[in-house]
Design a protein around this motif. Structure first.
Motif, PDB file in Angstrom:
ATOM      1  N   ILE A 150      49.203  44.643  49.475  1.00 37.07           N
ATOM      2  CA  ILE A 150      48.181  45.679  49.587  1.00 37.07           C
ATOM      3  C   ILE A 150      47.227  45.594  48.403  1.00 37.07           C
ATOM      4  N   PHE A 151      45.944  45.758  48.671  1.00 34.91           N
ATOM      5  CA  PHE A 151      44.974  45.920  47.591  1.00 34.91           C
ATOM      6  C   PHE A 151      44.096  47.113  47.919  1.00 34.91           C
ATOM      7  N   SER A 152      43.821  47.935  46.930  1.00 34.48           N
ATOM      8  CA  SER A 152      42.774  48.928  47.127  1.00 34.48           C
ATOM      9  C   SER A 152      42.077  49.237  45.807  1.00 34.48           C
ATOM     10  N   GLY A 153      40.937  49.864  45.908  1.00 35.04           N
ATOM     11  CA  GLY A 153      40.131  50.128  44.724  1.00 35.04           C
ATOM     12  C   GLY A 153      39.613  51.548  44.702  1.00 35.04           C
ATOM     13  N   VAL A 154      39.378  52.031  43.505  1.00 36.84           N
ATOM     14  CA  VAL A 154      38.787  53.365  43.342  1.00 36.84           C
ATOM     15  C   VAL A 154      37.793  53.291  42.185  1.00 36.84           C
ATOM     16  N   GLN A 155      36.660  53.963  42.355  1.00 40.32           N
ATOM     17  CA  GLN A 155      35.631  53.903  41.313  1.00 40.32           C
ATOM     18  C   GLN A 155      35.896  54.907  40.199  1.00 40.32           C
ATOM     19  N   PRO A 156      35.631  54.512  38.955  1.00 37.97           N
ATOM     20  CA  PRO A 156      35.790  55.445  37.829  1.00 37.97           C
ATOM     21  C   PRO A 156      34.517  56.235  37.596  1.00 37.97           C
TER      22      PRO A 156
ATOM     23  N   ILE B 259      40.810  49.789  39.377  1.00 42.27           N
ATOM     24  CA  ILE B 259      39.774  50.761  39.040  1.00 42.27           C
ATOM     25  C   ILE B 259      38.482  49.964  38.880  1.00 42.27           C
ATOM     26  N   VAL B 260      37.594  50.142  39.846  1.00 44.39           N
ATOM     27  CA  VAL B 260      36.484  49.193  40.008  1.00 44.39           C
ATOM     28  C   VAL B 260      35.273  49.589  39.160  1.00 44.39           C
ATOM     29  N   ASP B 261      35.376  49.288  37.860  1.00 45.78           N
ATOM     30  CA  ASP B 261      34.273  49.632  36.959  1.00 45.78           C
ATOM     31  C   ASP B 261      33.038  48.773  37.219  1.00 45.78           C
ATOM     32  N   MET B 262      33.246  47.551  37.715  1.00 48.13           N
ATOM     33  CA  MET B 262      32.073  46.707  38.016  1.00 48.13           C
ATOM     34  C   MET B 262      31.320  47.216  39.249  1.00 48.13           C
ATOM     35  N   HIS B 263      32.032  47.780  40.191  1.00 46.99           N
ATOM     36  CA  HIS B 263      31.335  48.427  41.305  1.00 46.99           C
ATOM     37  C   HIS B 263      30.608  49.684  40.829  1.00 46.99           C
ATOM     38  N   ALA B 264      31.215  50.392  39.884  1.00 43.62           N
ATOM     39  CA  ALA B 264      30.600  51.642  39.429  1.00 43.62           C
ATOM     40  C   ALA B 264      29.187  51.410  38.901  1.00 43.62           C
TER      41      ALA B 264
ATOM     42  N   ALA C 214      24.756  43.502  46.700  1.00 41.98           N
ATOM     43  CA  ALA C 214      25.854  42.527  46.777  1.00 41.98           C
ATOM     44  C   ALA C 214      27.230  43.183  46.656  1.00 41.98           C
ATOM     45  N   TYR C 215      27.244  44.498  46.531  1.00 42.35           N
ATOM     46  CA  TYR C 215      28.491  45.268  46.387  1.00 42.35           C
ATOM     47  C   TYR C 215      29.598  44.803  47.339  1.00 42.35           C
ATOM     48  N   PRO C 216      29.287  44.641  48.648  1.00 44.27           N
ATOM     49  CA  PRO C 216      30.368  44.248  49.572  1.00 44.27           C
ATOM     50  C   PRO C 216      30.949  42.863  49.274  1.00 44.27           C
TER      51      PRO C 216
ATOM     52  N   LEU D  12      31.413  41.628  46.237  1.00 37.51           N
ATOM     53  CA  LEU D  12      32.381  41.853  45.148  1.00 37.51           C
ATOM     54  C   LEU D  12      33.639  42.512  45.700  1.00 37.51           C
ATOM     55  N   MET D  13      33.469  43.400  46.646  1.00 41.23           N
ATOM     56  CA  MET D  13      34.642  44.054  47.239  1.00 41.23           C
ATOM     57  C   MET D  13      35.494  43.037  47.997  1.00 41.23           C
ATOM     58  N   ALA D  14      34.844  42.112  48.699  1.00 38.43           N
ATOM     59  CA  ALA D  14      35.595  41.056  49.392  1.00 38.43           C
ATOM     60  C   ALA D  14      36.336  40.190  48.376  1.00 38.43           C
ATOM     61  N   ALA D  15      35.680  39.940  47.232  1.00 42.84           N
ATOM     62  CA  ALA D  15      36.328  39.146  46.185  1.00 42.84           C
ATOM     63  C   ALA D  15      37.555  39.879  45.641  1.00 42.84           C
ATOM     64  N   ASP D  16      37.442  41.196  45.447  1.00 42.27           N
ATOM     65  CA  ASP D  16      38.590  41.989  44.967  1.00 42.27           C
ATOM     66  C   ASP D  16      39.808  41.731  45.852  1.00 42.27           C
ATOM     67  N   ILE D  17      39.563  41.812  47.134  1.00 40.97           N
ATOM     68  CA  ILE D  17      40.658  41.761  48.113  1.00 40.97           C
ATOM     69  C   ILE D  17      41.201  40.344  48.252  1.00 40.97           C
TER      70      ILE D  17
ATOM     71  N   HIS E 251      46.590  43.628  53.602  1.00 39.89           N
ATOM     72  CA  HIS E 251      46.262  44.963  54.092  1.00 39.89           C
ATOM     73  C   HIS E 251      45.503  45.759  53.036  1.00 39.89           C
ATOM     74  N   VAL E 252      44.541  46.530  53.503  1.00 40.33           N
ATOM     75  CA  VAL E 252      43.776  47.391  52.602  1.00 40.33           C
ATOM     76  C   VAL E 252      43.734  48.802  53.178  1.00 40.33           C
ATOM     77  N   PRO E 253      44.313  49.770  52.470  1.00 36.72           N
ATOM     78  CA  PRO E 253      44.142  51.145  52.930  1.00 36.72           C
ATOM     79  C   PRO E 253      42.725  51.601  52.611  1.00 36.72           C
TER      80      PRO E 253
ATOM     81  N   ASP F 289      34.663  55.341  55.734  1.00 41.63           N
ATOM     82  CA  ASP F 289      33.388  54.913  55.145  1.00 41.63           C
ATOM     83  C   ASP F 289      33.441  53.479  54.612  1.00 41.63           C
ATOM     84  N   GLN F 290      34.649  52.912  54.458  1.00 40.40           N
ATOM     85  CA  GLN F 290      34.735  51.557  53.925  1.00 40.40           C
ATOM     86  C   GLN F 290      35.091  50.530  54.986  1.00 40.40           C
ATOM     87  N   LYS F 291      35.194  50.956  56.231  1.00 41.12           N
ATOM     88  CA  LYS F 291      35.609  50.024  57.291  1.00 41.12           C
ATOM     89  C   LYS F 291      34.624  48.885  57.490  1.00 41.12           C
TER      90      LYS F 291
HETATM   91  N1  TRP Z   1      34.220  50.499  47.793  1.00 42.18           N
HETATM   92  C1  TRP Z   1      35.404  51.278  47.590  1.00 42.18           C
HETATM   93  C2  TRP Z   1      35.020  52.770  47.519  1.00 42.18           C
HETATM   94  O1  TRP Z   1      33.965  53.112  47.061  1.00 42.18           O
HETATM   95  C3  TRP Z   1      36.123  50.892  46.319  1.00 42.18           C
HETATM   96  C4  TRP Z   1      36.604  49.484  46.384  1.00 42.18           C
HETATM   97  C5  TRP Z   1      36.160  48.439  45.631  1.00 42.18           C
HETATM   98  C6  TRP Z   1      37.634  48.992  47.223  1.00 42.18           C
HETATM   99  N2  TRP Z   1      36.857  47.307  45.932  1.00 42.18           N
HETATM  100  C7  TRP Z   1      37.763  47.606  46.905  1.00 42.18           C
HETATM  101  C8  TRP Z   1      38.442  49.570  48.201  1.00 42.18           C
HETATM  102  C9  TRP Z   1      38.678  46.807  47.578  1.00 42.18           C
HETATM  103  C10 TRP Z   1      39.353  48.756  48.869  1.00 42.18           C
HETATM  104  C11 TRP Z   1      39.461  47.394  48.551  1.00 42.18           C
HETATM  105  O2  TRP Z   1      35.818  53.582  47.904  1.00 42.18           O
END
Ligand code: TRP
Length: 332
Positions: free
Chosen positions: A4-10, A39-44, A125-127, A129-134, A141-143, A147-149
């Protein structure tokens, strides 16, 4: 094997919507899966962030994850910028994803608003980077919330195109993990808007660090309607505020919406709100207290993040090396 991978913005305070929509589910997953939470500070910074706010926000979110019940020893918890491979893989994906794909992303359109010319390239380009995270962890699996589907679908498109362009089976097609009775927590001031940290009204949300008095005050002020509470969930149709408050009660007390409706059938909002306050204080009180205790110990939090980043790197670096070999980079 599942990962599982998931992210949350700070950015800003964690609130009840974060807890019921994400954190609580993450806690439930930790026993059955290998879990990586970032904790996705680069997305923030795709939107402006005051530099002095990022460190405290990152620590507060870390404290929120741990206080909610995620054990930083059994889960990998770290901040994105501490693992450079995220940015490195994101660059490769910038060269895989097509402009046409990103042009369809509804979150970019919403966040960029009318003045699209002035949005950062990072927001666009946000998406990627998100694909790279995962995919940096080959997560299966990503919970995610509703809004993130669309971003997760883009992640699958990128994985598929990379695999087919290079003739490899390197990346998995990551699946979304959707949780049972959808817990989409709405604003306390407007039942048609999502509870959000960017809402200017403090009364629209319950923060995870709110004390009992604040929780009681916000629930008392929460918008309702003039009718009595219905005995069945279908009686909530067309009553967004009632549906939201009863949905929150159901989630906090681990009951179905139907059970909550039969419990409060024919009652007034005032009585129901007292019960809601009680359960909200019972669930959030101890978490808020623990968050405050953890935030007062930044040495512990930073140590946990450092350890998490090291364990994340140990997984990510061999996968990035495999990607570099596939792309054909010379690795001296
Ligand atoms: N974009 C997600 C949000 O704003 C945060 C996020 C970044 C994320 N990378 C991710 C969520 C990877 C799931 C998987 O909620």
């Amino acid at each position: 094997m599942s990962r599982i991978f998931s992210g949350v913005q700070p950015t800003g305070d964690l609130h009840l919507g974060n807890y019921l929509g994400a954190l609580r589910n993450w806690v439930a997953l930790q026993h059955d899966y290998e879990c990586i939470y970032c904790i996705v500070d680069m997305h923030a910074i795709t939107m402006w962030q005051e530099p002095e706010s990022l460190v405290p926000s990152t620590r507060e979110v870390t404290a929120g994850l741990i206080a909610s019940g995620l054990d930083p020893k059994n889960n990998v918890i770290f901040n994105q910028s501490a693992v450079p491979a995220h940015a490195e893989l994101a660059w490769i994906f910038n060269c895989v994803a097509r402009l046409g794909w990103l042009n369809r992303m509804t979150q970019f359109k919403d966040k960029a608003g009318k003045n699209r010319e002035n949005a950062s390239v990072g927001l666009y380009a946000y998406p990627n980077l998100m694909a790279a995270d995962i995919l940096l962890y080959k997560a299966t699996h990503v919970p995610v919330g509703e809004d993130q589907k669309q971003h997760l679908e883009l992640c699958r498109d990128i994985a598929q195109k990379f695999n087919s362009d290079y003739g490899v089976e390197l990346f998995p097609l990551t699946e979304p993990l959707i949780f049972g009775e959808a817990t989409r927590v709405m604003s306390l001031r407007d039942g048609s808007k999502k509870m959000s940290k960017s809402d200017p009204s403090e009364n629209s949300r319950i923060n995870m660090t709110d004390g009992p008095d604040e929780i009681a005050r916000k629930i008392k002020k929460a918008k309702s309607d003039p009718d009595l509470l219905p005995g069945e969930a279908k009686g909530l149709e067309g009553r967004p505020e009632a549906a939201n408050l009863m949905g929150i009660y159901a989630a906090l007390s681990d009951k179905t919406l139907g059970e909550v409706c039969s419990e409060f059938e024919g009652q007034q909002f005032s009585a129901f709100k007292d019960a809601l306050t009680e359960v909200a204080v019972a669930v959030l009180g101890p978490i808020g207290d623990e968050m405050a205790r953890l935030v007062a110990d930044p040495g512990y939090l930073d140590g946990a993040l450092k350890d998490g980043a090291e364990r994340a790197k140990a997984i990510a670096e061999p996968i990035l090396a495999e990607v570099y070999d596939t792309v054909g980079f010379l690795r001296p």
